[in-house]
Design a protein around this motif. Structure first.
Motif, PDB file in Angstrom:
ATOM      1  N   PHE A 177      29.161 -46.399 -51.032  1.00  0.00           N
ATOM      2  CA  PHE A 177      27.793 -46.817 -50.737  1.00  0.00           C
ATOM      3  C   PHE A 177      27.625 -47.188 -49.266  1.00  0.00           C
ATOM      4  O   PHE A 177      28.415 -47.957 -48.719  1.00  0.00           O
ATOM      5  CB  PHE A 177      27.419 -48.006 -51.626  1.00  0.00           C
ATOM      6  N   THR A 178      26.593 -46.612 -48.631  1.00  0.00           N
ATOM      7  CA  THR A 178      26.285 -46.895 -47.228  1.00  0.00           C
ATOM      8  C   THR A 178      24.942 -47.599 -47.168  1.00  0.00           C
ATOM      9  O   THR A 178      23.901 -47.006 -47.463  1.00  0.00           O
ATOM     10  CB  THR A 178      26.236 -45.605 -46.392  1.00  0.00           C
ATOM     11  N   ASN A 179      24.939 -48.867 -46.786  1.00  0.00           N
ATOM     12  CA  ASN A 179      23.716 -49.668 -46.760  1.00  0.00           C
ATOM     13  C   ASN A 179      23.009 -49.552 -45.420  1.00  0.00           C
ATOM     14  O   ASN A 179      23.551 -49.038 -44.438  1.00  0.00           O
ATOM     15  CB  ASN A 179      24.054 -51.136 -47.025  1.00  0.00           C
ATOM     16  N   ASP A 180      21.772 -50.030 -45.382  1.00  0.00           N
ATOM     17  CA  ASP A 180      21.042 -50.152 -44.125  1.00  0.00           C
ATOM     18  C   ASP A 180      21.731 -51.173 -43.218  1.00  0.00           C
ATOM     19  O   ASP A 180      22.371 -52.119 -43.699  1.00  0.00           O
ATOM     20  CB  ASP A 180      19.614 -50.632 -44.369  1.00  0.00           C
ATOM     21  N   GLN A 181      21.557 -50.982 -41.911  1.00  0.00           N
ATOM     22  CA  GLN A 181      21.902 -52.034 -40.955  1.00  0.00           C
ATOM     23  C   GLN A 181      20.698 -52.968 -40.911  1.00  0.00           C
ATOM     24  O   GLN A 181      19.767 -52.778 -40.136  1.00  0.00           O
ATOM     25  CB  GLN A 181      22.228 -51.433 -39.589  1.00  0.00           C
ATOM     26  N   PHE A 182      20.694 -53.970 -41.760  1.00  0.00           N
ATOM     27  CA  PHE A 182      19.532 -54.832 -41.973  1.00  0.00           C
ATOM     28  C   PHE A 182      19.549 -56.017 -41.004  1.00  0.00           C
ATOM     29  O   PHE A 182      20.554 -56.289 -40.332  1.00  0.00           O
ATOM     30  CB  PHE A 182      19.507 -55.323 -43.423  1.00  0.00           C
ATOM     31  N   ILE A 183      18.424 -56.722 -40.954  1.00  0.00           N
ATOM     32  CA  ILE A 183      18.331 -57.918 -40.119  1.00  0.00           C
ATOM     33  C   ILE A 183      19.106 -59.034 -40.808  1.00  0.00           C
ATOM     34  O   ILE A 183      18.755 -59.465 -41.920  1.00  0.00           O
ATOM     35  CB  ILE A 183      16.857 -58.331 -39.916  1.00  0.00           C
ATOM     36  N   ASN A 184      20.157 -59.520 -40.145  1.00  0.00           N
ATOM     37  CA  ASN A 184      21.062 -60.487 -40.791  1.00  0.00           C
ATOM     38  C   ASN A 184      21.108 -61.836 -40.099  1.00  0.00           C
ATOM     39  O   ASN A 184      21.930 -62.682 -40.447  1.00  0.00           O
ATOM     40  CB  ASN A 184      22.474 -59.911 -40.876  1.00  0.00           C
ATOM     41  N   TYR A 188      18.314 -60.908 -34.601  1.00  0.00           N
ATOM     42  CA  TYR A 188      16.959 -61.373 -34.880  1.00  0.00           C
ATOM     43  C   TYR A 188      16.997 -62.364 -36.037  1.00  0.00           C
ATOM     44  O   TYR A 188      17.768 -62.201 -36.982  1.00  0.00           O
ATOM     45  CB  TYR A 188      16.042 -60.200 -35.248  1.00  0.00           C
ATOM     46  N   SER A 189      16.139 -63.372 -35.972  1.00  0.00           N
ATOM     47  CA  SER A 189      16.010 -64.308 -37.079  1.00  0.00           C
ATOM     48  C   SER A 189      15.139 -63.690 -38.172  1.00  0.00           C
ATOM     49  O   SER A 189      14.462 -62.680 -37.965  1.00  0.00           O
ATOM     50  CB  SER A 189      15.404 -65.621 -36.591  1.00  0.00           C
ATOM     51  N   TYR A 190      15.169 -64.287 -39.334  1.00  0.00           N
ATOM     52  CA  TYR A 190      14.387 -63.786 -40.465  1.00  0.00           C
ATOM     53  C   TYR A 190      13.910 -64.964 -41.303  1.00  0.00           C
ATOM     54  O   TYR A 190      14.439 -66.083 -41.201  1.00  0.00           O
ATOM     55  CB  TYR A 190      15.212 -62.830 -41.322  1.00  0.00           C
TER      56      TYR A 190
END
Length: 429
Positions: A177-184, A188-190
């Motif tokens: 499984f290859t996931n998105d490079q998400f905002i972590n 960047y803050s989230y």
């Protein structure tokens, strides 16, 4: 731990290197180069926030020196390709290696193509909107002002393509499984609903649980597509299927820890000439882990719909417009079980996009504007940019990523303090 993806990429790379000496001495296919050619680019990029982020002590959003090398070789019915970047990242304070492509294309028969290795995969009709394209994306690069190429993240996969007289079939298997490079929370803050506030690293670095690496947890995607002539219009049609996981960790276990929950999806798309432009539409149904919609810690099933149109209104000036809808199913069950959460998503999330694209000065200057606007979330994301080509080798790109919204927890609104300006200069060789 042994990873099938690393093994497959390594096998292609080793095969590539092992044959390199022989390639320069061997006969080349008709139309191929006389020697193995290496090319690429060197790029410097810088970006800075327009506002201070109170929970993230970093003003830079882009600070890197990047070098790309790439090459390819054709031999009989096979093709070898290699692309890789080495760059220093001044935001994360590290030197990074990014393997973009290491693959071999084979042709077992006149109607079959087989691609093995590390590759970027994409399909669907949307312009920066992805319904049936469930291959990995890199949102950190996209928000930072890197080239749009880096939005599509590579995966180590096997792709089999069958070409028929009236229709074609693509099948893709990604063993790991290859996931998105998400905002972590690092660059960047989230917004965290659990913390009820905007958060960032190091305390709130988002480190989810990943699916166990096994044959049953591999990703499978398929596309059945073709062309149909309806009157004077040529229509491209396609059907899609996917089995794997949500690409971002939007599920929580009973301990409140994020993970990637299972996902199945089916969909269809159309693209056709309409008037003086091109219209497209797409639909997808997402079936997740929670069939009843009664578990607020899991994403509900969704129907996603897209319709768009693009036309060159004036010479070298193109306008594109899209309407996108996310419909959350089993909404009554969600309302009954989410404890009256103030962060409950709308049953119907709407999104409009606008693209303006203009070329001038003998196509040496390109001006672009892309906007996302959600009337239901009341938030937006604008992407203006300008590219000037001084020569075939040298170009300058400047642009911005501008976020905003009325609420701090909406998709684009949470990134308001991530708004930035950037510039990149690239020399190709």
């Amino acid at each position: 731990m042994f990873r099938a993806s690393l093994f497959l990429s390594g096998l292609i790379a080793v095969s590539f290197v092992a044959q390199a000496d022989d390639w320069e001495q061997s006969d080349w296919d008709e139309g191929a180069s006389e020697a193995l050619q290496w090319h690429g680019f060197i790029e410097m990029g810088a970006g800075r926030r327009l506002n201070n982020d109170p929970v993230l002590d970093e003003d830079k959003t882009l600070a890197e020196l990047r070098g790309r090398v790439e090459t390819e070789y054709f031999s009989n019915d096979s093709r070898y390709s290699f692309k890789a970047d080495l760059y220093t990242d001044g935001v994360e304070g590290a030197t990074q290696f990014n393997l973009r492509e290491a693959l071999v294309d084979l042709q077992p028969s006149d109607s079959l193509d087989l691609r093995l290795g590390h590759q970027v995969l994409t399909w669907g009709t949307g312009d920066l909107l992805f319904l049936n394209d469930l291959f990995a994306k890199d949102w950190q690069s996209f928000f930072s002002g890197r080239d749009d190429e880096y939005l599509k993240a590579p995966s180590t996969s096997i792709k089999l393509a069958y070409y028929g007289d009236k229709a074609n079939l693509d099948m893709v298997w990604t063993p790991v499984f290859t996931n998105d490079q998400f905002i972590n929370g690092e660059r960047y803050s989230y917004f965290s609903p659990l913390a009820d506030q905007q958060v960032a690293s190091p305390e709130y670095t988002l480190v989810p649980d990943y699916p166990r690496e096994s044959f049953s947890n591999g990703e499978f995607a398929a596309r059945f597509y073709g062309n149909a002539q309806w009157g004077a219009s040529n229509t491209e049609w396609a059907f899609y299927a996917y089995r794997g996981f949500w690409k971002q960790p939007n599920a929580l276990n009973t301990q409140g820890h994020a993970y990637f929950s299972p996902l199945k999806a089916v969909g269809a798309s159309l693209r056709a000439n309409i008037g003086k432009g091109i219209g497209h539409s797409e639909i997808a149904w997402y079936k997740g882990e929670d069939d009843q919609g009664s578990n607020p810690l899991l994403p509900n099933n969704q129907v996603r719909f897209l319709v768009g149109y693009e036309q060159e209104l004036l010479p070298k000036f193109t306008v594109g417009l899209q309407y996108y809808l996310e419909h959350t199913q089993d909404y009554a069950a969600l309302i009954a079980n989410d404890g009256n959460s103030p962060y409950r998503p709308d049953q119907n999330r709407e999104l409009w996009t606008l693209r303006l694209y203009y070329r001038a000065l003998q196509d040496n200057l390109t001006l672009s504007w892309f906007s996302f606007y959600s009337p239901t979330d009341d938030d937006y994301y604008h992407r203006p940019s300008a590219k000037y080509r001084f020569s075939d080798e040298l170009q300058l790109i400047v642009g911005a990523n501008l976020f905003g919204g009325q609420e701090a927890h909406t998709f684009f609104g949470q990134f308001e303090d991530a708004s930035n300006l950037y510039a990149r200069i690239r020399w190709g060789y």
